[in-house]
Design a protein around this motif. Structure first.
Motif, PDB file in Angstrom:
ATOM      1  N   PHE A 321       0.832  -1.204   0.000  1.00  0.00           N
ATOM      2  CA  PHE A 321       0.000   0.000   0.000  1.00  0.00           C
ATOM      3  C   PHE A 321       0.868   1.255   0.000  1.00  0.00           C
ATOM      4  CE2 PHE A 321       0.743   0.275   4.530  1.00  0.00           C
ATOM      5  CZ  PHE A 321       0.479   1.589   4.866  1.00  0.00           C
ATOM      6  N   THR A 322       0.311   2.331  -0.554  1.00  0.00           N
ATOM      7  CA  THR A 322       1.014   3.613  -0.639  1.00  0.00           C
ATOM      8  C   THR A 322       0.180   4.673   0.076  1.00  0.00           C
ATOM      9  OG1 THR A 322      -0.093   4.168  -2.726  1.00  0.00           O
ATOM     10  CG2 THR A 322       2.018   3.002  -2.860  1.00  0.00           C
ATOM     11  N   TYR A 323       0.797   5.802   0.383  1.00  0.00           N
ATOM     12  CA  TYR A 323       0.035   6.884   1.016  1.00  0.00           C
ATOM     13  C   TYR A 323       0.693   8.223   0.714  1.00  0.00           C
ATOM     14  CZ  TYR A 323       3.693   6.807   4.614  1.00  0.00           C
ATOM     15  OH  TYR A 323       4.910   6.851   5.271  1.00  0.00           O
ATOM     16  N   GLU A 324      -0.133   9.249   0.665  1.00  0.00           N
ATOM     17  CA  GLU A 324       0.347  10.624   0.524  1.00  0.00           C
ATOM     18  C   GLU A 324      -0.643  11.546   1.216  1.00  0.00           C
ATOM     19  OE1 GLU A 324      -1.542  11.598  -3.879  1.00  0.00           O
ATOM     20  OE2 GLU A 324       0.550  10.973  -3.738  1.00  0.00           O
ATOM     21  N   PRO A 325      -0.168  12.675   1.765  1.00  0.00           N
ATOM     22  CA  PRO A 325      -1.069  13.566   2.528  1.00  0.00           C
ATOM     23  C   PRO A 325      -2.145  14.172   1.628  1.00  0.00           C
ATOM     24  CG  PRO A 325       1.247  14.109   2.913  1.00  0.00           C
ATOM     25  CD  PRO A 325       1.214  13.164   1.762  1.00  0.00           C
ATOM     26  N   GLU A 326      -3.309  14.398   2.194  1.00  0.00           N
ATOM     27  CA  GLU A 326      -4.369  15.129   1.505  1.00  0.00           C
ATOM     28  C   GLU A 326      -5.224  15.854   2.544  1.00  0.00           C
ATOM     29  OE1 GLU A 326      -7.122  12.812  -0.736  1.00  0.00           O
ATOM     30  OE2 GLU A 326      -8.098  11.965   1.008  1.00  0.00           O
ATOM     31  N   THR A 327      -5.982  16.822   2.083  1.00  0.00           N
ATOM     32  CA  THR A 327      -6.823  17.616   2.971  1.00  0.00           C
ATOM     33  C   THR A 327      -8.257  17.594   2.480  1.00  0.00           C
ATOM     34  OG1 THR A 327      -4.951  19.105   3.331  1.00  0.00           O
ATOM     35  CG2 THR A 327      -7.091  19.869   4.078  1.00  0.00           C
ATOM     36  N   CYS A 337      -4.643   6.850   0.483  1.00  0.00           N
ATOM     37  CA  CYS A 337      -3.926   5.575   0.506  1.00  0.00           C
ATOM     38  C   CYS A 337      -4.334   4.702  -0.675  1.00  0.00           C
ATOM     39  CB  CYS A 337      -4.202   4.824   1.808  1.00  0.00           C
ATOM     40  SG  CYS A 337      -3.678   5.731   3.288  1.00  0.00           S
ATOM     41  N   GLY A 338      -3.358   3.985  -1.218  1.00  0.00           N
ATOM     42  CA  GLY A 338      -3.612   3.038  -2.304  1.00  0.00           C
ATOM     43  C   GLY A 338      -3.470   1.614  -1.797  1.00  0.00           C
ATOM     44  N   PHE A 339      -4.399   0.732  -2.180  1.00  0.00           N
ATOM     45  CA  PHE A 339      -4.424  -0.655  -1.708  1.00  0.00           C
ATOM     46  C   PHE A 339      -4.530  -1.601  -2.901  1.00  0.00           C
ATOM     47  CE2 PHE A 339      -6.548   2.170   1.274  1.00  0.00           C
ATOM     48  CZ  PHE A 339      -5.866   1.927   2.462  1.00  0.00           C
TER      49      PHE A 339
END
Length: 593
Positions: A321-327, A337-339
C-alpha cells in the motif's frame, strides 16, 4: 550448514485450502513445537489472522527432517495478498501446491502455480482434505493433469487435519527440491524478503543468503539505501528465534541491526559486506501497483501526526500500500492511501486501529482515472475532488481487469448475469471438467471493488472463486456526482461513477444522509448533482417550536404574526447556519454500498 542438505520451499494455494493447517502438522511431525505448546494456525502471529482464519503475512520457519533442513514459508491465499506469495518465491527452489480434494482447482490455484512456473521452481502438488466425505481425489488429480500438466500419479494425497500422508510429503520435498546454489567464497549477497518494526529493537528483517557468508562480525552495506550497519543479532526461526553466529549460502533467517529508519530495510533490499561488497544488487521485487484508493482520516484531528508514524511503520511490513497527505474540508488532514484490493484496505485500516490505537474514518473506495482535457493534457485522478469541472473534460479512461471466475457449471447463468450487470465483456468460457467451468471477463475495476466478490459468493453458495490481473485503461462515460448540503459540496461524499449508475448512487446517498443528519433549527436540503444539474434531493426538516402556545384567544392575525416572525428568523438562520455532520454520519454514509 552443509549446502546440499538445505531445502527451501513455500506453501501456496487458494484461500482456505489448508495451508496453515498443513504447516501446523509439519511443525508437529518434525518436533519443532512441543505438543503442549501447539495451537491452531501456529505461524499466524496476528490476532486478526486468527479471528478471520486467514493468513495475511508470510511466515518462515526452519524444520529438521531426516538429516535435512527444510526452510518453509507459509504464504497467504487471498488474491489481494498475492504480492506476498511472489516475494516468498524469490527465496525458494520449490513450492508445495495445495489443492482441496473436494473443491478442486480454484482461481488462485492457477495464478499461484503459474507464478511458481515463471520463477522456474519445482512444483510438489498435494491434494488436501482427503478425509472429507465430499472428497474426490481421483477427479481432482485428473483436473491437475489436464489443466496444469502435473501427472496424476505424482500428486500426493494428504489430510492436514489428521496428519495422514504429511510424512510422505516431507520426504517428497527433500527428494524433489533441488539444493540451493551459491558460493560461500563469493562476495556476500543476501535478499530481504520481509521486514517488520519492533518498537524496542528497530527493524527485524527476514533474509535469504544467496552468496557469501553473513557473519555477526561483518559490517553490512544496504545497497539500495546506501547505508552501513553493524549486525546486533543474526538468527533462525525454529519457530522461536535462535541466535546463530553466521548464515551460509542457501540459508534463511532474520537480521536485527538497530535500524530505526524504516526506509533503509525494505523488502527487496540487497545486503552485502562493506569491506568486500558485491558488484551489483540482486534483482529484488517489482513494486506492487495499488488498484483501490481511499482516504484515511483520524477521528480526532489532533492524531494526524500519530497516523503518519503508524503508516510509515506499517508500510515497512506491507509494501503493497502507498500513502500521501491530503486535505478534506469536511474531515481535515489525512492521507490518500492506495491498496491492492478491498480486503487489503479493510485489513490495513483494522491493523492501524488495533496496533496503534487510532480510530479512523475512511472515505468510499475509488480507482485511478485518466482524464483527457480539450487541450490534450492528461490528468491522473485518484480522488474525486481532483476531477476537473465538466466543461474541461474531453474523455475519461478507467482501469479494466481481466477476471477469471471458476465455479461449478450449475451457476454459469447466475455468474454471467452478474458480470454483465457490471458492464463486463465476455472473453471466453472453458470447461475444466464436466462439473467445473472457467469464465473469463473483461470488467471495469470500479465495478469489482464495491461488492462484486460478495455478490459472486452469494449467487454461487460460496463455491465460485475469483482471480484477476490488470487489463489497461479504456475510455468510458464517467461522471462525478457531488453531494451538496445547503448548496455546498461535501468532498468526502463525492464519487466518480458511470453515467448509467449516477442517479442510483445520488439517490441512495441523499436518502442515507437524510436518515443520519440530525434535525437542526433550519431546513437542510441534501442534493446530488452532476455539474450544475441536480439529479436527486432529500430534505432534513427543521425543528419547529410552537410559538402560539402562549396565546389563549383573540384574533387569528395575532397567531399569523408570530408564525411569520418565526419563519423570518429561520430564513435568516439558514443564510448564516452551518450544517453540523456528526462523525457517526460520516462513518455510516461512507460504508454505503
Amino acid at each position: 550448514m552443509q549446502q546440499h542438505l538445505i531445502r527451501n520451499t513455500s506453501i501456496i494455494a487458494h484461500i482456505d485450502h489448508g495451508k496453515s493447517t498443513l504447516a501446523d502438522r509439519m511443525l508437529e511431525l518434525t518436533g519443532a513445537v512441543d505438543a503442549r505448546d501447539m495451537r491452531e494456525q501456529f505461524l499466524d502471529s496476528m490476532d486478526l489472522e486468527r479471528e478471520r482464519g486467514i493468513t495475511i503475512k508470510l511466515q518462515s520457519v526452519r524444520l529438521n527432517w531426516k538429516g535435512h533442513v527444510i526452510n518453509l514459508i507459509d504464504t497467504p491465499g487471498h488474491v489481494d495478498f498475492s504480492y506476498e506469495v511472489s516475494r516468498s518465491l524469490a527465496a525458494c527452489e520449490s513450492v508445495i501446491l495445495v489443492v482441496d480434494a473436494a473443491q478442486g482447482i480454484e482461481a488462485q490455484t492457477l495464478a499461484n502455480c503459474y507464478l511458481a512456473v515463471e520463477n522456474d521452481l519445482e512444483v510438489v502438488a498435494v491434494l488436501n482434505k482427503i478425509d472429507l466425505p465430499a472428497a474426490d481425489p481421483d477427479r481432482c488429480a485428473l483436473e491437475l493433469e489436464q489443466v496444469l500438466g502435473i501427472p496424476a500419479e505424482d500428486v500426493l494425497h494428504i489430510s492436514a487435519k489428521t496428519g495422514e500422508g504429511v510424512a510422505g510429503l516431507l520426504d517428497a520435498v527433500v527428494t524433489r527440491t533441488p539444493p540451493p546454489e551459491g558460493s560461500g567464497d563469493a562476495p556476500l549477497q543476501a535478499l530481504i524478503f520481509d521486514s517488520h518494526f519492533d518498537r524496542y529493537r528497530g527493524v527485524v528483517s527476514s533474509i535469504r543468503v544467496m552468496n557469501g557468508v553473513l557473519s555477526s562480525s561483518t559490517k553490512l552495506r544496504f545497497m539500495q539505501a546506501d547505508t552501513c550497519h553493524d549486525p546486533d543479532e543474526i538468527g533462525v526461526r525454529i519457530p522461536s528465534n535462535e541466535i546463530v553466529g553466521q548464515l551460509s549460502p542457501g540459508e534463511t533467517g532474520y537480521l536485527i541491526a538497530g535500524i530505526k529508519n524504516v526506509d533503509e530495510a525494505r523488502s527487496g533490499e540487497t545486503i552485502t559486506s562493506d569491506h568486500n561488497p558485491a558488484s551489483e544488487p540482486l534483482p529484488g521485487y517489482s513494486e506492487p501497483k495499488p488498484m483501490v484508493f481511499s482516504g484515511l482520516y483520524p477521528t480526532d484531528r489532533d492524531d494526524f501526526a500519530h497516523l503518519r508514524v503508524a503508516l510509515e511503520k506499517l508500510r515497512l511490513n506491507d509494501s503493497g500500500f502507498t500513502y500521501e497527505p491530503e486535505t478534506s474540508e469536511a474531515l481535515g488532514f489525512g492521507f490518500r492511501c492506495g491498496f491492492l484490493g478491498l480486503l487489503h484496505m479493510e485489513i490495513v485500516r483494522e491493523r492501524i486501529e488495533r496496533e496503534f490505537d487510532l480510530p479512523l474514518i475512511s472515505t468510499a473506495p475509488s480507482v485511478k482515472y485518466e482524464v483527457k482535457k480539450p487541450s490534450g493534457e492528461t490528468v491522473v485522478v485518484s480522488n474525486p475532488s481532483e476531477m476537473p469541472p465538466a466543461g474541461e473534460v474531453l474523455t475519461v479512461a478507467e482501469p479494466y481487469l481481466m477476471a477469471s471466475v471458476i465455479s461449478p457449471s450449475d451457476y454459469t447463468g447466475a455468474l454471467m448475469d452478474l458480470c454483465q450487470s457490471r458492464r463486463g465483456e465476455l472473453i471466453g468460457v472453458e470447461y475444466l471438467s464436466p462439473e467445473r467451468v472457467e469464465l473469463r471477463y473483461r470488467l471495469p475495476l470500479a465495478e469489482v471493488i464495491m461488492d462484486f466478490f460478495d455478490q459472486m459468493k452469494s449467487r454461487t453458495q460460496g463455491y465460485a472463486s475469483l482471480d484477476y490481473e490488470s487489463a489497461g485503461y479504456h475510455v468510458s462515460d464517467m461522471v462525478k456526482v457531488d453531494i451538496l448540503l445547503q448548496g455546498l459540496p461535501v468532498d468526502a461524499f463525492s464519487m466518480i461513477v458511470h453515467r448509467d449508475k449516477a442517479y442510483s448512487y445520488g439517490r441512495a446517498m441523499t436518502v442515507k444522509l437524510q436518515e443520519l443528519i440530525p434535525r437542526q433549527q433550519f431546513e437542510i436540503p441534501i442534493q446530488a448533482a452532476i455539474g450544475g444539474r441536480i439529479i436527486a434531493r432529500e430534505t432534513v426538516r427543521a425543528y419547529r417550536k410552537d410559538v402560539t402556545s402562549k396565546l389563549y384567544g383573540g384574533d387569528v392575525t395575532r397567531k399569523r404574526k408570530l408564525i411569520e416572525k418565526q419563519r423570518a428568523g429561520k430564513k435568516r438562520m439558514k443564510t448564516i447556519g452551518r450544517v453540523e455532520i456528526p462523525q457517526e454520519a460520516f462513518i455510516s454514509a461512507l460504508t454505503l454500498k
